[in-house]
Structures are given as structure tokens and as C-alpha cells.
Design an enzyme around this catalytic site. Structure first.
Site, PDB file in Angstrom:
ATOM      1  N   HIS A 265       0.853  -1.192   0.000  1.00 49.73           N
ATOM      2  CA  HIS A 265       0.000   0.000   0.000  1.00 49.73           C
ATOM      3  C   HIS A 265       0.882   1.233   0.000  1.00 49.73           C
ATOM      4  O   HIS A 265       1.930   1.250   0.649  1.00 49.73           O
ATOM      5  CB  HIS A 265      -0.912   0.023   1.242  1.00 49.73           C
ATOM      6  CG  HIS A 265      -2.072   0.952   1.088  1.00 49.73           C
ATOM      7  ND1 HIS A 265      -1.997   2.284   1.403  1.00 49.73           N
ATOM      8  CD2 HIS A 265      -3.322   0.731   0.617  1.00 49.73           C
ATOM      9  CE1 HIS A 265      -3.167   2.853   1.151  1.00 49.73           C
ATOM     10  NE2 HIS A 265      -3.982   1.939   0.671  1.00 49.73           N
ATOM     11  N   ASP A 318      -8.037  -5.414  -0.336  1.00 46.88           N
ATOM     12  CA  ASP A 318      -8.471  -6.163  -1.512  1.00 46.88           C
ATOM     13  C   ASP A 318      -8.156  -7.653  -1.427  1.00 46.88           C
ATOM     14  O   ASP A 318      -8.795  -8.458  -2.115  1.00 46.88           O
ATOM     15  CB  ASP A 318      -7.835  -5.571  -2.779  1.00 46.88           C
ATOM     16  CG  ASP A 318      -8.480  -4.250  -3.163  1.00 46.88           C
ATOM     17  OD1 ASP A 318      -9.704  -4.122  -2.984  1.00 46.88           O
ATOM     18  OD2 ASP A 318      -7.761  -3.342  -3.612  1.00 46.88           O
TER      19      ASP A 318
HETATM   20  C1  SDX Z   1      -6.250   0.088  -3.108  1.00 46.72           C
HETATM   21  O1  SDX Z   1      -4.403   4.529  -2.131  1.00 46.72           O
HETATM   22  C2  SDX Z   1      -5.394   3.965  -1.542  1.00 46.72           C
HETATM   23  O2  SDX Z   1      -5.812   4.373  -0.488  1.00 46.72           O
HETATM   24  C3  SDX Z   1      -6.005   2.777  -2.284  1.00 46.72           C
HETATM   25  C4  SDX Z   1      -6.997   1.910  -1.509  1.00 46.72           C
HETATM   26  C5  SDX Z   1      -8.306   2.658  -1.251  1.00 46.72           C
HETATM   27  O3  SDX Z   1      -9.030   2.260  -0.317  1.00 46.72           O
HETATM   28  O4  SDX Z   1      -8.641   3.579  -2.012  1.00 46.72           O
HETATM   29  O5  SDX Z   1      -6.466   1.488  -0.266  1.00 46.72           O
HETATM   30  C6  SDX Z   1      -7.410   0.658  -2.341  1.00 46.72           C
HETATM   31  O6  SDX Z   1      -6.048   0.488  -4.218  1.00 46.72           O
HETATM   32  C7  SDX Z   1      -5.345  -0.934  -2.461  1.00 46.72           C
HETATM   33  C8  SDX Z   1      -4.105  -1.292  -3.314  1.00 46.72           C
HETATM   34  C9  SDX Z   1      -4.467  -2.405  -4.307  1.00 46.72           C
HETATM   35  N1  SDX Z   1      -3.381  -2.741  -5.197  1.00 46.72           N
HETATM   36  C10 SDX Z   1      -2.707  -3.914  -5.151  1.00 46.72           C
HETATM   37  O7  SDX Z   1      -2.945  -4.753  -4.272  1.00 46.72           O
HETATM   38  C11 SDX Z   1      -1.725  -4.169  -6.254  1.00 46.72           C
HETATM   39  C12 SDX Z   1      -0.448  -4.737  -5.685  1.00 46.72           C
HETATM   40  N2  SDX Z   1       0.225  -3.733  -4.904  1.00 46.72           N
HETATM   41  C13 SDX Z   1       1.182  -2.932  -5.467  1.00 46.72           C
HETATM   42  O8  SDX Z   1       1.457  -2.916  -6.793  1.00 46.72           O
HETATM   43  C14 SDX Z   1       1.661  -1.743  -4.654  1.00 46.72           C
HETATM   44  O9  SDX Z   1       1.912  -2.148  -3.350  1.00 46.72           O
HETATM   45  C15 SDX Z   1       0.743  -0.498  -4.669  1.00 46.72           C
HETATM   46  C16 SDX Z   1       0.352  -0.100  -6.074  1.00 46.72           C
HETATM   47  C17 SDX Z   1      -0.517  -0.744  -3.851  1.00 46.72           C
HETATM   48  C18 SDX Z   1       1.521   0.664  -3.999  1.00 46.72           C
HETATM   49  O10 SDX Z   1       2.554   0.998  -4.850  1.00 46.72           O
HETATM   50  P1  SDX Z   1       3.769   1.963  -4.460  1.00 46.72           P
HETATM   51  O11 SDX Z   1       3.480   2.725  -3.254  1.00 46.72           O
HETATM   52  O12 SDX Z   1       4.099   2.719  -5.708  1.00 46.72           O
HETATM   53  O13 SDX Z   1       4.915   0.958  -4.113  1.00 46.72           O
HETATM   54  P2  SDX Z   1       5.960   0.309  -5.087  1.00 46.72           P
HETATM   55  O14 SDX Z   1       5.252  -0.398  -6.196  1.00 46.72           O
HETATM   56  O15 SDX Z   1       6.943   1.368  -5.497  1.00 46.72           O
HETATM   57  O16 SDX Z   1       6.639  -0.765  -4.170  1.00 46.72           O
HETATM   58  C19 SDX Z   1       7.678  -0.462  -3.216  1.00 46.72           C
HETATM   59  C20 SDX Z   1       8.476  -1.717  -3.012  1.00 46.72           C
HETATM   60  C21 SDX Z   1       9.012  -2.271  -4.317  1.00 46.72           C
HETATM   61  O17 SDX Z   1      10.200  -2.981  -4.002  1.00 46.72           O
HETATM   62  P3  SDX Z   1      11.651  -2.321  -4.307  1.00 46.72           P
HETATM   63  O18 SDX Z   1      11.668  -2.072  -5.800  1.00 46.72           O
HETATM   64  O19 SDX Z   1      11.706  -1.049  -3.510  1.00 46.72           O
HETATM   65  O20 SDX Z   1      12.604  -3.383  -3.865  1.00 46.72           O
HETATM   66  O21 SDX Z   1       7.638  -2.749  -2.461  1.00 46.72           O
HETATM   67  C22 SDX Z   1       7.524  -3.818  -3.412  1.00 46.72           C
HETATM   68  C23 SDX Z   1       7.958  -3.233  -4.743  1.00 46.72           C
HETATM   69  O22 SDX Z   1       8.415  -4.202  -5.610  1.00 46.72           O
HETATM   70  N3  SDX Z   1       6.102  -4.167  -3.469  1.00 46.72           N
HETATM   71  C24 SDX Z   1       5.655  -5.358  -3.873  1.00 46.72           C
HETATM   72  C25 SDX Z   1       4.268  -5.270  -3.783  1.00 46.72           C
HETATM   73  N4  SDX Z   1       3.913  -4.048  -3.343  1.00 46.72           N
HETATM   74  C26 SDX Z   1       5.052  -3.391  -3.160  1.00 46.72           C
HETATM   75  N5  SDX Z   1       6.276  -6.463  -4.275  1.00 46.72           N
HETATM   76  C27 SDX Z   1       5.502  -7.511  -4.625  1.00 46.72           C
HETATM   77  N6  SDX Z   1       4.152  -7.485  -4.559  1.00 46.72           N
HETATM   78  C28 SDX Z   1       3.517  -6.380  -4.153  1.00 46.72           C
HETATM   79  N7  SDX Z   1       2.174  -6.354  -4.121  1.00 46.72           N
END
Ligand code: SDX
Length: 375
Positions: A265, A318
Site C-alpha cells: 500500500h 483487496d
Molecule cells: C487500493 O491509495 C489507496 O488508499 C487505495 C486503496 C483505497 O481504499 O482507495 O487502499 C485501495 O487500491 C489498495 C491497493 C491495491 N493494489 C494492489 O494490491 C496491487 C499490488 N500492490 C502494489 O502494486 C503496490 O503495493 C501499490 C500499487 C498498492 C503501492 O505501490 P507503491 O506505493 O508505488 O509501491 P511500489 O510499487 O513502489 O513498491 C515499493 C516496493 C518495491 O520494491 P523495491 O523495488 O523497492 O525493492 O515494495 C515492493 C515493490 O516491488 N512491493 C511489492 C508489492 N507491493 C510493493 N512487491 C511484490 N508485490 C507487491 N504487491
């Protein structure tokens, strides 16, 4: 050549930027607050209709205010025949995801709304109630069309959550099922400047109308990095398929840098407390239902353990939503539309807040292209 005034460059994705004030919701690391009330207390003591009123009207309803609000919602449940026709013509198109159908019908409903072009607080409250009531009906009717059954009309004796499930399935839900959907709607209702809400505020900030802002917000919510993750999480669990396959699947995902859907998140770094509330309800329901349902929670819990042990990344709301709706027999492509059936209240509250104290939202870009070329 003069350039635009410079400002400090934000992190990618505007991470950590406070983009404005809001009275509606506080997203904290250890709690989530809707207009002063914690989500833990609301999910135990309130119903979705109470929370919708709280978000839209700005405070806890009295008994008579709630009764009038419920009456208005029930009265607004039905759709014009032309909108039902649009659902019939679009819902079974091979390229049509239910989120796209929902976006189209919400946009179409604007033309039938006498308040469409009126951004006054009174008109916007009326439109918020209409949209909240009608979006559940769109989802129900769409599922009837997809399943090839006659349209199930709204039942005025049922709550918002109970009626949503009834319209989708044609059968009245059990009290436990109604409660689970009701709590999931409460948990999904609002989350400050998430991507879809911010989209809605940007549209409203041009003094455009509520239906347009909501249509834009639906498009933003659809993506799998945002609301579409509840569907993507369940699709991933189905791909994993068995408890034995969790470990190899996860190791392969880590090796190939595949995202684990329903995890991580932008704001919550130690976990999303909405997730544990919904997981508890979904797990208890699956336990009562038997081994076939429990299996999905066992797979999901193993994924969760590996993610937290090896990556320190936790499920967001989710993830349990996907498993919970699945064991309840809800078709996967309707998970994000059900998110809309709830978040419509948060979106409308933000659109009204934006209009009540508006300034155009127009940030700068940091130009990184060439300069001084000759044509
Ligand atoms: C919702 O914003 C809100 O409030 C949204 C929400 C709402 O109520 O409105 O809460 C609802 O949208 C929930 C989020 C749903 N999305 C997912 O579940 C998709 C999977 N999650 C991600 O892609 C990610 O965690 C996000 C999109 C939710 C957040 O993305 P960020 O903040 O841009 O984080 P990032 O992708 O830059 O990740 C940071 C690090 C990375 O590693 P490094 O490159 O630093 O080594 O964390 C890792 C990422 O690779 N990481 C993950 C991961 N989430 C973060 N690695 C594997 N799987 C994941 N799901």
C-alpha cells in the site's frame, strides 16, 4: 525563453505529498477514521447506510434523519428503462468488463438526472443519494443479464447490502452474508486522496459535474494497482490453485519480480487494518461452509505468511475481499463494481467538498525533453 516558476520535485507517483485539506477521512498507520469515527467501531456498530449518511451529510444521523435517508435511497433504487436497455446491450459484449458497463451507465444516467448541471450542495446531495442507490441496481441487473435470468427488481424491504446481493443472485441472502457485504461496504467507503477519489476531485475542480467526476473515478478504480486488485488477487489465488503450489508460485514470483496482488500500500507500511477485519469475517464464513471454502483461506494465509516473512509486505483490504466474495459465490468480475457500490459515498463526499471550496487543481510538470530545436 522564460520558464514556469520552479518547485521542489516530488517523488514519483506524488508519494508523501499532501495535496489539500479534507474533513472527511484520516488514513493513519494504526487507524482509519471517517469524520472522527474509527473504522473498527463503525464496522461493529453501524450499517452501511449510517456510514453513507455520515460521509455525505457530514455527521452521525439521528434516528429520524436516518429513516428519511433510507427512504430516499430505497425510492431511488430503480433505473430508467433506457438505462436497463443499455445494460442489456453492453453487459454480454465479449470486450465489456462490468466496470466499463458501470461507467457507461453512470454516465448515461446523467442525462436523466434533473440536477445534472447543478453543483449546489442541495443538488449534489440529491445526486449522491441517487447514484448510491442506483449503482447497486446497475450491478444487480448487469449480473442478471450476464447469467441470462430475468431482471431481479430491487426489494424495498432489504438493506442496501442485502438488496445488492439479492438483486445479483435472485435469492435473499442469509443474515451472515448480508452482514459480511455490509461490513465490506463500510470498509471500502472512503480512503482520503486515493487515486480514484483524487481523479474525481480533479474533474470536480474544473467545476464539471458529479456524474462526470464519478465516471472518471470509476475508470481510475478499475486498474489492478487500485480497486481492480480484489479481482486480480482472487485470479492469482485460483492460478496458485493448491496449498502445495503456494511456495513454488511465490518463489517464482519473487525471482521474476511479479507483483503479488492484494499486497502492499502506498500509505500503510505495517498493514491495512481493514484487511484484518474483513479476513476475520470471511474466514469464519468459510469455516462454516466447509473444506472447499476453507481451502482458499488456507492458500491465502500461506501467501500472507510468506509475504510478511520474506518481504515485510502485508495484505491490503483487496486481498481478503477477493477470498471472501469468492467463497460467497460472487462472480469475480463484480468485485470491483461492488467496491464502487461503496466508494461512491466517499467520492461524492469529496466532490461536494471540492465544490464547496474550489480552486482548479493544476500542478506543474518537470519538463525533461529537448529545448532549442529548429523546425
Ligand atoms: C487500493 O491509495 C489507496 O488508499 C487505495 C486503496 C483505497 O481504499 O482507495 O487502499 C485501495 O487500491 C489498495 C491497493 C491495491 N493494489 C494492489 O494490491 C496491487 C499490488 N500492490 C502494489 O502494486 C503496490 O503495493 C501499490 C500499487 C498498492 C503501492 O505501490 P507503491 O506505493 O508505488 O509501491 P511500489 O510499487 O513502489 O513498491 C515499493 C516496493 C518495491 O520494491 P523495491 O523495488 O523497492 O525493492 O515494495 C515492493 C515493490 O516491488 N512491493 C511489492 C508489492 N507491493 C510493493 N512487491 C511484490 N508485490 C507487491 N504487491
Amino acid at each position: 525563453m522564460t520558464s514556469a516558476p520552479t518547485a521542489p520535485k516530488p517523488k514519483a507517483g506524488l508519494e508523501g505529498i499532501i495535496a489539500g485539506d479534507s474533513d472527511i477521512c484520516a488514513v493513519e498507520q494504526d487507524t482509519l477514521i471517517y469524520r472522527g469515527y474509527s473504522i473498527g467501531e463503525l464496522s461493529e456498530k453501524a450499517k452501511f447506510e449510517d456510514v453513507a449518511y455520515l460521509l455525505l451529510a457530514g455527521g452521525k444521523p439521528s434516528a429520524s434523519e436516518l429513516e428519511a435517508f433510507n427512504r430516499d435511497l430505497v425510492a431511488e433504487r430503480s433505473l430508467p428503462d433506457d438505462a436497463i436497455d443499455i445494460i442489456k446491450r453492453t453487459a454480454t459484449q465479449p470486450a465489456a468488463h462490468p466496470m466499463d458497463v458501470l461507467r457507461t451507465v453512470v454516465s448515461y444516467l446523467a442525462h436523466f438526472d434533473p440536477d445534472c448541471q447543478d453543483n449546489s450542495p442541495e443538488a449534489e446531495l440529491r445526486k449522491s443519494k441517487r447514484l448510491t442507490a442506483k449503482i447497486a441496481t446497475i450491478i444487480g441487473h448487469m449480473q442478471n443479464v450476464i447469467d441470462g435470468r430475468d431482471i431481479v427488481k430491487p426489494d424495498p424491504s432489504l438493506s442496501h447490502a442485502g438488496n445488492l446481493l439479492y438483486m445479483m443472485r435472485g435469492e435473499k441472502p442469509t443474515a451472515e452474508e448480508e452482514k459480511i457485504i455490509d461490513v465490506s461496504l463500510i470498509l471500502y467507503a472512503e480512503h482520503d486522496f486515493n487515486a480514484s477519489t483524487f481523479t474525481g476531485r480533479v474533474i470536480a475542480g474544473t467545476l464539471s459535474d458529479m456524474h462526470g467526476a464519478v465516471a472518471g473515478a470509476i475508470a481510475a478504480l478499475k486498474g489492478p494497482l487500485h480497486g481492480g486488485a480484489n479481482e486480480a488477487a482472487m485470479d492469482m489465488l485460483k492460478e496458485i490453485g493448491s496449498i502445495e503450489n503456494v511456495e513454488p508460485f511465490m518463489q517464482n514470483a519473487f525471482a521474476t519480480k511479479r507483483k503479488i496482488m492484494g499486497f502492499g500500500h502506498r500509505v500503510y507500511k505495517n498493514g491495512d487494518h481493514r484487511a484484518s477485519i474483513l479476513h476475520g469475517l470471511g474466514r469464519a464464513y468459510a469455516d462454516n461452509k466447509g473444506a472447499d471454502a476453507q481451502k482458499w483461506f488456507e492458500i491465502g494465509e500461506k501467501v500472507q505468511n510468506i509475504m510478511s516473512d520474506e518481504k515485510g509486505i502485508f495484505p491490503n483490504v483487496d486481498f481478503p475481499c477477493g477470498m471472501t466474495y469468492f467463497v460467497m459465490g460472487i462472480p469475480v468480475p463484480q468485485y470491483t463494481p461492488i467496491f464502487v457500490a461503496s466508494r461512491i459515498t466517499g467520492w461524492c463526499a469529496h466532490i461536494m467538498e471540492q465544490h464547496s471550496n474550489n480552486r482548479l487543481i493544476r500542478p506543474l510538470s518537470n519538463y525533461t525533453g529537448p529545448m532549442g530545436l529548429n523546425w
